[in-house]
Structures are given as structure tokens and as C-alpha cells.
Design an enzyme around this catalytic site. Structure first.
Site, PDB file in Angstrom:
ATOM      1  N   TYR A 139     -76.398 -15.472 -27.352  1.00 19.08           N
ATOM      2  CA  TYR A 139     -76.707 -16.207 -28.595  1.00 19.08           C
ATOM      3  C   TYR A 139     -76.126 -17.625 -28.546  1.00 19.08           C
ATOM      4  O   TYR A 139     -76.801 -18.600 -28.882  1.00 19.08           O
ATOM      5  CB  TYR A 139     -76.140 -15.396 -29.745  1.00 19.08           C
ATOM      6  CG  TYR A 139     -76.109 -16.006 -31.123  1.00 19.08           C
ATOM      7  CD1 TYR A 139     -77.130 -15.771 -32.036  1.00 19.08           C
ATOM      8  CD2 TYR A 139     -75.012 -16.769 -31.551  1.00 19.08           C
ATOM      9  CE1 TYR A 139     -77.066 -16.282 -33.327  1.00 19.08           C
ATOM     10  CE2 TYR A 139     -74.943 -17.284 -32.835  1.00 19.08           C
ATOM     11  CZ  TYR A 139     -75.965 -17.036 -33.719  1.00 19.08           C
ATOM     12  OH  TYR A 139     -75.900 -17.542 -34.994  1.00 19.08           O
ATOM     13  N   LYS A 143     -78.301 -21.093 -28.508  1.00 15.08           N
ATOM     14  CA  LYS A 143     -78.071 -22.145 -29.511  1.00 15.08           C
ATOM     15  C   LYS A 143     -77.810 -23.482 -28.798  1.00 15.08           C
ATOM     16  O   LYS A 143     -78.368 -24.523 -29.160  1.00 15.08           O
ATOM     17  CB  LYS A 143     -76.865 -21.794 -30.394  1.00 15.08           C
ATOM     18  CG  LYS A 143     -77.105 -20.650 -31.364  1.00 15.08           C
ATOM     19  CD  LYS A 143     -77.913 -21.083 -32.572  1.00 15.08           C
ATOM     20  CE  LYS A 143     -78.025 -20.002 -33.625  1.00 15.08           C
ATOM     21  NZ  LYS A 143     -78.987 -20.287 -34.679  1.00 15.08           N
TER      22      LYS A 143
HETATM   23  N1  LIG Z   1     -74.729 -15.967 -41.053  1.00 16.92           N
HETATM   24  C1  LIG Z   1     -73.898 -16.436 -40.140  1.00 16.92           C
HETATM   25  O1  LIG Z   1     -72.769 -15.938 -39.979  1.00 16.92           O
HETATM   26  C2  LIG Z   1     -74.301 -17.612 -39.297  1.00 16.92           C
HETATM   27  C3  LIG Z   1     -73.323 -18.385 -38.662  1.00 16.92           C
HETATM   28  C4  LIG Z   1     -73.718 -19.485 -37.895  1.00 16.92           C
HETATM   29  C5  LIG Z   1     -75.067 -19.760 -37.713  1.00 16.92           C
HETATM   30  N2  LIG Z   1     -75.986 -18.960 -38.317  1.00 16.92           N
HETATM   31  C6  LIG Z   1     -77.399 -19.272 -38.109  1.00 16.92           C
HETATM   32  O2  LIG Z   1     -77.938 -19.638 -39.351  1.00 16.92           O
HETATM   33  C7  LIG Z   1     -79.325 -19.297 -39.390  1.00 16.92           C
HETATM   34  C8  LIG Z   1     -79.607 -18.492 -40.642  1.00 16.92           C
HETATM   35  O3  LIG Z   1     -78.742 -17.370 -40.636  1.00 16.92           O
HETATM   36  P1  LIG Z   1     -78.696 -16.329 -41.834  1.00 16.92           P
HETATM   37  O4  LIG Z   1     -77.333 -15.778 -41.856  1.00 16.92           O
HETATM   38  O5  LIG Z   1     -79.283 -16.923 -43.057  1.00 16.92           O
HETATM   39  O6  LIG Z   1     -79.645 -15.197 -41.249  1.00 16.92           O
HETATM   40  P2  LIG Z   1     -80.659 -14.251 -42.033  1.00 16.92           P
HETATM   41  O7  LIG Z   1     -81.015 -13.162 -41.062  1.00 16.92           O
HETATM   42  O8  LIG Z   1     -80.139 -13.871 -43.351  1.00 16.92           O
HETATM   43  O9  LIG Z   1     -81.906 -15.198 -42.233  1.00 16.92           O
HETATM   44  C9  LIG Z   1     -82.761 -15.549 -41.195  1.00 16.92           C
HETATM   45  C10 LIG Z   1     -84.178 -15.517 -41.741  1.00 16.92           C
HETATM   46  O10 LIG Z   1     -85.038 -15.879 -40.659  1.00 16.92           O
HETATM   47  C11 LIG Z   1     -86.168 -15.029 -40.714  1.00 16.92           C
HETATM   48  N3  LIG Z   1     -86.704 -14.903 -39.357  1.00 16.92           N
HETATM   49  C12 LIG Z   1     -86.106 -14.393 -38.267  1.00 16.92           C
HETATM   50  N4  LIG Z   1     -86.937 -14.406 -37.232  1.00 16.92           N
HETATM   51  C13 LIG Z   1     -88.105 -14.930 -37.679  1.00 16.92           C
HETATM   52  C14 LIG Z   1     -89.359 -15.174 -37.081  1.00 16.92           C
HETATM   53  N5  LIG Z   1     -89.588 -14.873 -35.802  1.00 16.92           N
HETATM   54  N6  LIG Z   1     -90.332 -15.730 -37.837  1.00 16.92           N
HETATM   55  C15 LIG Z   1     -90.126 -16.023 -39.154  1.00 16.92           C
HETATM   56  N7  LIG Z   1     -88.955 -15.789 -39.768  1.00 16.92           N
HETATM   57  C16 LIG Z   1     -87.963 -15.247 -39.043  1.00 16.92           C
HETATM   58  C17 LIG Z   1     -85.644 -13.685 -41.222  1.00 16.92           C
HETATM   59  O11 LIG Z   1     -86.684 -12.928 -41.812  1.00 16.92           O
HETATM   60  C18 LIG Z   1     -84.590 -14.132 -42.222  1.00 16.92           C
HETATM   61  O12 LIG Z   1     -85.122 -14.205 -43.552  1.00 16.92           O
HETATM   62  C19 LIG Z   1     -79.605 -18.562 -38.085  1.00 16.92           C
HETATM   63  O13 LIG Z   1     -80.141 -19.468 -37.171  1.00 16.92           O
HETATM   64  C20 LIG Z   1     -78.244 -18.113 -37.630  1.00 16.92           C
HETATM   65  O14 LIG Z   1     -78.181 -17.970 -36.228  1.00 16.92           O
HETATM   66  C21 LIG Z   1     -75.650 -17.912 -39.116  1.00 16.92           C
END
Ligand SMILES: NC(=O)c1ccc[n+]([C@@H]2O[C@H](COP(=O)([O-])OP(=O)(O)OC[C@H]3O[C@@H](n4cnc5c(N)ncnc54)[C@H](O)[C@@H]3O)[C@@H](O)[C@H]2O)c1
Length: 310
Positions: A139, A143
Site C-alpha cells: 500500500y 501510494k
Molecule cells: N482512513 C485512514 O486511516 C487513511 C489514512 C491515510 C490515507 N487514507 C486514504 O484516504 C483515502 C480515503 O480513505 P477512507 O478512510 O475514506 O476510506 P473509505 O474506504 O472509507 O472510502 C473510500 C471510498 O472509495 C470507494 N472506492 C474504493 N474503490 C473504488 C473503486 N474502484 N471505484 C469507485 N469507488 C471506490 C469506496 O466505496 C469508499 O466509499 C484512501 O485513498 C485511503 O488510502 C486513509
């Protein structure tokens, strides 16, 4: 002015959409599922589709000035189980998105990267953006690869972008049943009167950022106008580290019920400490976190209780 939020029905996405709407910005959400925890927001255009489908992405990007890319198919822990899937579904599909953004002449693409994984095991904390990057999970590598492609598209095609290397967000709408997000998972278990499970002895230190502060940072990333050779990559965290044991102590202060803790063996994917230096975001983006840990956990707990978990 219209903004596209890819992954806008997720945890960070729903908070971002609220903040954008508050500012009077038109919003289009593109996501493969509706939100589990939130009703659609009035005035927001929702497109259900898959990021892997180029035709759907083409339609989604059409006519927008800002693109926030939040969709991701893997998590730090699970990504090592199938790195091929991680690369295919995230790196390749994002490169297609970058091409669409160039063709549609979007003003700014904001990519949500990961402050918790791109650096790997830190040589020092707090971690600055120029710290070596040696991820210990796929991951983190994907990124980082996407960050490099953004720089390449900027160099070749003048695509404007910002990267937000987000720490550990927590708060309302963090799925209490997910495989990541310690605070949300802990609160969910407490609401169900179950013990909290901690990997290792609880000394692991993380940088926890309240969700609305994270959403505000993403908007600051979009608003930011970079000088030609100015920074485009920002750590977004609280800048303060708390061990999981300290998190549990703060939770105990906030919740009005008994909290039991179980310890199980540590995971290979967890670095011992991760705290981000956020000085660059403070100065360049004119952003800083506003919500302290206890207040943020209190807000998250009120939300978790409203779910009536059993
Ligand atoms: N939550 C954390 O701890 C965290 C920390 C650092 C970075 N991030 C990054 O932030 C971003 C959002 O994270 P989050 O926590 O809101 O995750 P989340 O899983 O709650 O939201 C991600 C959304 O993306 C949608 N999604 C995933 N794959 C898809 C696809 N192929 N087509 C269309 N939609 C798709 C999912 O349905 C979901 O609604 C991500 O890129 C994640 O890697 C998250």
C-alpha cells in the site's frame, strides 16, 4: 466551480463533501457504493460507478475544476496479501485518471496519500516530507508510486496537483467494523460492551487527526497555488504522537462505560512510531489542526453511540 470527489461516500470523502458544500462549491461524488452512514447531501450530484471503468471515469471528470482522489482498493495490512491487485487496481487506474484530468484540463488534482506508510520505519520523529521513503507494505509503495506519477504528469503535461500524506484520521463515520482505524474500532467495541484488542504492548505511537481537520486540509491543498518549483506534497497530521495506551486512557476519560483491553501479538506491518512534522502544511497551506484528541474522541463517541450497535 465544481469539484469531483472520487471515493466521496467513504469516511474521509463524506466529511470533505460536507466542507465543500458549506463553502458553496458544487460537488459531484463518484463512488462504487452509496454511503453506509450518511444520507445523500442535498444539491450534490452522485454518480455510482467503478474507478476501474474508464468510460465512467471519463464522464465523472467532465466539467470539473478540482478532482479529489480518495478511492483506494487496499489497506496497509491487506495490501501485502496481493500486491499485484494493489498495483493493478490503484496505480494503473490512477494513471488513467491522470490522463483524463489532463484531457479535461482540470485545475487541480488532490491525491490522498499516506503519511503512515510511505516513510516506513522512521529514522527520526517527527517526520518531515524529505525523510527517506522505505515502505514496509505494498500500500505504501503504491501510494508513493502514484505520487511519482503525479510529479511526472506535472512535468510532462503541467497537471497541477497536491499530495496530502494523511496520518491517522478518526471521527464520525469511521467504520467501527473496519480492519483499520484504531479509535473507531475501539469505540465500536466499547459500544458493544466488547473488550478492545491491541496488537503488541500498546507502546506503538501514531499521529491521530480529527476528520474535519483532515477535510479542511484537503480543501487547503486544492486552494493552494504552488510556485513552479514550490512544494506539492504535504504531511497532514496533528503533529503530536500518542501511544495506543494513551489513546485508551483518553477514551476511558470520555466514555461513560467500563473499558477492557486484550493484548495480542504485534503485526509485521506496524512501524513502532509515526508522527508527522506538519510545519510545511502550516506555512504553505495556511492550515493547521483545530480539534484536540479528547474533543475529537468525544465527538466520535457521540456518533458511535447514535448507531445503536449491538
Ligand atoms: N482512513 C485512514 O486511516 C487513511 C489514512 C491515510 C490515507 N487514507 C486514504 O484516504 C483515502 C480515503 O480513505 P477512507 O478512510 O475514506 O476510506 P473509505 O474506504 O472509507 O472510502 C473510500 C471510498 O472509495 C470507494 N472506492 C474504493 N474503490 C473504488 C473503486 N474502484 N471505484 C469507485 N469507488 C471506490 C469506496 O466505496 C469508499 O466509499 C484512501 O485513498 C485511503 O488510502 C486513509
Amino acid at each position: 466551480m465544481k469539484a469531483l470527489v472520487i471515493g466521496g461516500n467513504g469516511f474521509i470523502g463524506t466529511a470533505l463533501v460536507d466542507r465543500l458544500v458549506e463553502r458553496g462549491i458544487e460537488v459531484r461524488v463518484f463512488d462504487r457504493y452509496p454511503s453506509r452512514f450518511k444520507e445523500p447531501v442535498a444539491g450534490v450530484e452522485y454518480m455510482i460507478g467503478d474507478f476501474a471503468n474508464l468510460g465512467e471515469v471519463h464522464q465523472a471528470v467532465s466539467g470539473v475544476a478540482w478532482v479529489f482522489h480518495l478511492a483506494y482498493t487496499t489497506l496497509p495490512e491487506t495490501s501485502n496479501e496481493d500486491p499485484v491487485y494493489d498495483v493493478r487496481s490503484n496505480v494503473i487506474d490512477t494513471i488513467q485518471l491522470l490522463q483524463e484530468c489532463c484531457e479535461n484540463e482540470v485545475d487541480k488534482l488532490v491525491f490522498v496519500s499516506s503519511g503512515g506508510t510511505v516513510y516506513g520505519v522512521p529514522q527520526c520523529v517527527p517526520i518531515k516530507e524529505n525523510h527517506p521513503t522505505n515502505p514496509i507494505c505494498s500500500y505504501g509503495i503504491t501510494k508513493l508510486t502514484i505520487e511519482k506519477y503525479l510529479a511526472l504528469f506535472h512535468h510532462l503535461k503541467h497537471l497541477e496537483y497536491s499530495v496530502a500524506r494523511i496520518a491517522n484520521p478518526y471521527g464520525e463515520r469511521q467504520n467501527p467494523n473496519a480492519k483499520q482505524g484504531a479509535i473507531g474500532v475501539f469505540l465500536g467495541r466499547i459500544a458493544r460492551s466488547q473488550p478492545i484488542t491491541i496488537y503488541g504492548d500498546g507502546s506503538v505511537v501514531r499521529d491521530f487527526l480529527y476528520i474535519d481537520d483532515a477535510a479542511e486540509a484537503l480543501i487547503a491543498c486544492a486552494d493552494y497555488v504552488a510556485a513552479p518549483d514550490g512544494p506539492r506534497l504535504f504531511n497532514i497530521g496533528s503533529g503530536v504522537g500518542y501511544s495506543l495506551n494513551e489513546i485508551v486512557d483518553t477514551i476511558k476519560k470520555v466514555v461513560d462505560v467500563d473499558v477492557k483491553v486484550n493484548h495480542i501479538p504485534a503485526r509485521q506491518v506496524d512501524v513502532p512510531s509515526n508522527v508527522l512534522d506538519i510545519d510545511l502544511a502550516r506555512t504553505a497551506l495556511k492550515w493547521e489542526p483545530k480539534v484536540d484528541l479528547e474533543t475529537g474522541i468525544h465527538k466520535a463517541w457521540q456518533w458511535i453511540k447514535s448507531l445503536s450497535l449491538v
